[in-house]
Design a protein around this motif. Structure first.
Motif, short mmCIF file in Angstrom:
data_model
loop_
_atom_site.label_atom_id
_atom_site.label_comp_id
_atom_site.label_asym_id
_atom_site.label_seq_id
_atom_site.Cartn_x
_atom_site.Cartn_y
_atom_site.Cartn_z
N LEU A 78 4.61 11.95 -1.46
CA LEU A 78 6.00 11.48 -2.01
C LEU A 78 6.53 12.41 -3.01
CD1 LEU A 78 8.29 9.22 -1.85
CD2 LEU A 78 7.11 8.23 -3.38
N ILE A 79 5.72 12.75 -3.73
CA ILE A 79 6.21 14.11 -4.74
C ILE A 79 6.58 15.09 -3.92
CG2 ILE A 79 5.41 15.68 -6.50
CD1 ILE A 79 3.65 13.23 -7.52
N ALA A 80 5.72 15.85 -3.11
CA ALA A 80 5.94 16.80 -2.13
C ALA A 80 7.39 16.79 -1.32
CB ALA A 80 4.85 17.18 -1.14
N GLU A 81 7.77 15.61 -1.15
CA GLU A 81 8.91 15.55 -0.18
C GLU A 81 10.24 15.34 -1.24
OE1 GLU A 81 8.00 12.05 1.89
OE2 GLU A 81 6.71 13.02 3.29
N SER A 82 10.03 15.12 -2.49
CA SER A 82 11.13 14.81 -3.56
C SER A 82 11.36 16.15 -4.33
CB SER A 82 10.69 13.84 -4.27
OG SER A 82 11.82 13.39 -5.45
N ASP A 83 12.59 16.43 -4.65
CA ASP A 83 12.98 17.19 -5.65
C ASP A 83 13.05 16.86 -7.02
OD1 ASP A 83 13.74 19.09 -3.57
OD2 ASP A 83 15.62 18.11 -3.64
N VAL A 84 12.61 15.58 -7.28
CA VAL A 84 12.82 15.21 -8.73
C VAL A 84 11.43 15.61 -9.56
CG1 VAL A 84 13.11 12.81 -10.27
CG2 VAL A 84 14.02 13.19 -8.03
N ASP A 85 11.60 15.79 -10.71
CA ASP A 85 10.22 15.97 -11.56
C ASP A 85 9.44 14.90 -11.62
OD1 ASP A 85 11.37 18.72 -11.89
OD2 ASP A 85 11.47 18.45 -13.98
N ALA B 117 0.77 -1.35 -0.11
CA ALA B 117 0.01 -0.18 0.04
C ALA B 117 0.71 1.51 0.04
CB ALA B 117 -0.68 0.02 1.20
N LYS B 118 2.08 1.34 0.41
CA LYS B 118 3.08 2.17 0.36
C LYS B 118 3.58 2.91 -1.15
CE LYS B 118 3.52 2.53 4.90
NZ LYS B 118 3.09 3.56 5.66
N ALA B 119 3.56 4.23 -1.36
CA ALA B 119 3.85 4.81 -2.57
C ALA B 119 5.30 4.52 -2.77
CB ALA B 119 3.48 6.32 -2.42
N LEU B 120 5.53 4.42 -4.18
CA LEU B 120 6.99 4.55 -4.71
C LEU B 120 6.74 4.92 -6.20
CD1 LEU B 120 8.53 1.01 -5.63
CD2 LEU B 120 6.16 1.46 -5.24
N ALA B 121 7.91 5.49 -6.65
CA ALA B 121 8.04 5.60 -8.18
C ALA B 121 8.07 4.49 -8.86
CB ALA B 121 9.26 6.51 -8.38
N THR C 63 15.50 12.31 -19.64
CA THR C 63 14.93 13.83 -19.46
C THR C 63 15.84 14.51 -18.77
OG1 THR C 63 13.76 13.29 -17.64
CG2 THR C 63 12.46 13.09 -19.75
N THR C 64 15.69 15.99 -18.71
CA THR C 64 16.71 16.69 -18.09
C THR C 64 15.95 17.66 -17.56
OG1 THR C 64 18.26 16.63 -20.04
CG2 THR C 64 18.69 18.50 -18.29
N PRO C 65 15.73 17.59 -16.11
CA PRO C 65 16.26 16.60 -15.42
C PRO C 65 15.55 14.93 -15.30
CG PRO C 65 14.83 18.04 -14.04
CD PRO C 65 14.90 18.68 -15.41
N ALA C 66 16.04 14.30 -14.39
CA ALA C 66 15.28 12.97 -14.42
C ALA C 66 13.78 13.30 -13.74
CB ALA C 66 16.01 12.03 -13.71
N THR C 67 12.85 12.17 -14.22
CA THR C 67 11.39 12.42 -14.10
C THR C 67 11.09 11.18 -13.45
OG1 THR C 67 11.30 13.93 -16.08
CG2 THR C 67 9.27 12.78 -14.84
N ALA C 68 10.43 11.24 -12.36
CA ALA C 68 9.86 9.96 -11.53
C ALA C 68 8.38 9.70 -12.00
CB ALA C 68 10.16 10.38 -10.09
N LEU C 69 8.18 8.57 -12.64
CA LEU C 69 6.94 8.29 -12.98
C LEU C 69 6.14 7.52 -11.78
CD1 LEU C 69 7.83 6.87 -16.35
CD2 LEU C 69 7.55 9.17 -15.82
N TYR C 70 4.81 7.89 -11.91
CA TYR C 70 3.80 7.44 -10.65
C TYR C 70 2.77 6.81 -11.22
CZ TYR C 70 7.17 10.26 -7.50
OH TYR C 70 8.10 10.58 -6.91
N LEU C 71 2.33 5.71 -10.55
CA LEU C 71 0.77 5.12 -10.74
C LEU C 71 0.15 5.34 -9.53
CD1 LEU C 71 2.27 1.64 -12.41
CD2 LEU C 71 1.31 3.78 -13.52
#
Length: 397
Positions: free
Chosen positions: A370-377, A338-342, A349-357
């Motif tokens: 998780l997106i709010a806590e991360s610096d990755v697009d 149930a925990k979220a991950l990319a 891509t520049t910069p890298a991009t995290a893909l989520y479902l």
């Protein structure tokens, strides 16, 4: 083969330079660290030996400092299950890494009952200080870089390649006071022309773990592709792809719990003929050299040996490979389902991009946090809606 650029003691050099190995040997002798030139300021690396060959490896915890297109780049560990266990169950060093396992590699005597699967569930928080069996497989898979994909890899992965890289990944890993490699068994690629030789070597391995004269029986940690799971004369058995005609016994209670715990994984494998199913588990052998599973975990992988955990997860991976994208697959390790991950991180891509479902309000909230806590697009796909356009690849991709 891609050429990589470095500086060593102020000298600019590439992996294609004819003096590459000599330069590495001199740098190691004088304790000079190479710098990877994937970024403007460069990133410090270290030199390791593989047999009589020297290679350059990223420093522990430095993967995010490399450019996304660099082979040494790693997504931030908090985007996958790695962040939960790194520094607790996994202690990395430049020469040696210590792993704390949540499952046994020995048992008392030959008659010990099979243990239950050491897998996390949604209702139980896994111990971040110990690697479950699934987490151990994910760690080896990530170290062997089979959660990575670039279009040039198409058609170049086979069990022979996977086995070689997994064995290399296990090198330098210690657990329970011994090298992990000493407890690891990956079947050799099968060859009908060498079946007697290969069968004899397999028999030697099984004989070595059938000895209970000292009161303790050594278990082997098997990692292989499943060919079939079938009912036998006295219960259930598992056949492995590289060991035709040789069965691994599944006690009835373990088979029952396997079907319950890994029902989704089995259904994914059965529904897609191009997928493979990886089994990892501990085995012992009886006096006849017949192995029995004590504990196991199952992991479906794509035809390119990339792990996945749902239909939509695989749809995304297929979409990325079909569109010739470069990415790193996120692995769950000890994280509850149930925990979220990319699901993946695009590295072209520049910069890298995290893909989520994310489907449903609860899952979307976890992803948004998780997106709010991360610096990755980020890029998010709700599988109940149309697939959004992928971020465009940069020119270097």
């Amino acid at each position: 083969m891609q050429t990589h650029e470095f500086t060593i003691a102020g000298r600019h050099i590439t992996t294609a330079d004819p003096d590459w190995q000599l330069a590495l040997a001199e740098a190691r002798r004088t304790k000079v660290r190479p710098r990877c030139l994937c970024t403007r300021d460069g990133v410090e690396m270290y030199i390791a030996s593989v047999g009589d060959h020297l290679i350059v490896k990223r420093m522990p915890m430095s993967g995010t400092g490399h450019a996304p297109g660099c082979d040494s780049y790693e997504p931030p560990p908090e985007l996958s299950g790695l962040g939960q266990v790194l520094g607790a169950a996994i202690n990395e060093g430049t020469e040696e890494t210590t792993l704390k396992l949540a499952f046994a590699l020995t048992v008392s005597g030959a008659g010990s009952p099979p243990a239950s699967e050491s897998e996390p569930s949604d209702s139980v928080t896994a111990d971040p200080a110990k690697l479950s069996m699934r987490a151990t497989v994910h760690y080896l898979w990530e170290q062997a870089e089979f959660n990575r994909w670039v279009p040039a890899m198409a058609g170049k992965r086979s069990w022979s390649v996977v086995r070689r890289h997994l064995l290399a990944a296990a090198r330098g890993k210690m657990t329970k006071g011994a090298p992990l490699a000493s407890s690891l068994y990956l079947p050799e690629p099968w060859n009908d022309a060498r079946k007697t030789e290969l069968s004899a070597r397999r028999a030697q391995v099984m004989t070595a773990i059938s000895d209970t004269s000292k009161g303790r029986q050594k278990l082997l940690f098997v990692l292989a592709e499943v060919a079939a799971i079938a009912e036998g004369r006295l219960g259930w058995k598992m056949m492995l792809a590289e060991l035709p005609g040789f069965a691994f016994l599944l006690p009835d209670d373990l088979h029952k719990r396997m079907r319950k715990r890994f029902g989704v994984e089995l259904e994914l494998w059965e529904a897609d003929e191009q997928s493979r199913l990886i089994v990892a588990g501990t085995i012992s052998a009886n006096r006849a050299g017949v192995p029995t599973f004590h504990e196991l975990t199952l992991m479906p992988v794509t035809e390119n040996w990339i792990p996945y955990e749902s239909v939509t997860d695989k749809l995304l991976l297929d979409h990325l490979t079909d569109h010739r994208r470069t990415f790193v697959k996120g692995l769950r390790y000890n994280l509850a389902d149930a925990k979220a991950l990319a699901a993946a991180v695009l590295t072209d891509t520049t910069p890298a991009t995290a893909l989520y479902l994310a489907s449903g309000d609860q899952q979307r909230q976890a992803v948004d946090e998780l997106i709010a806590e991360s610096d990755v697009d980020s890029w998010v796909w709700d599988p109940t809606a149309d697939l959004p356009a992928l971020p465009p690849a940069s020119s270097r991709g």
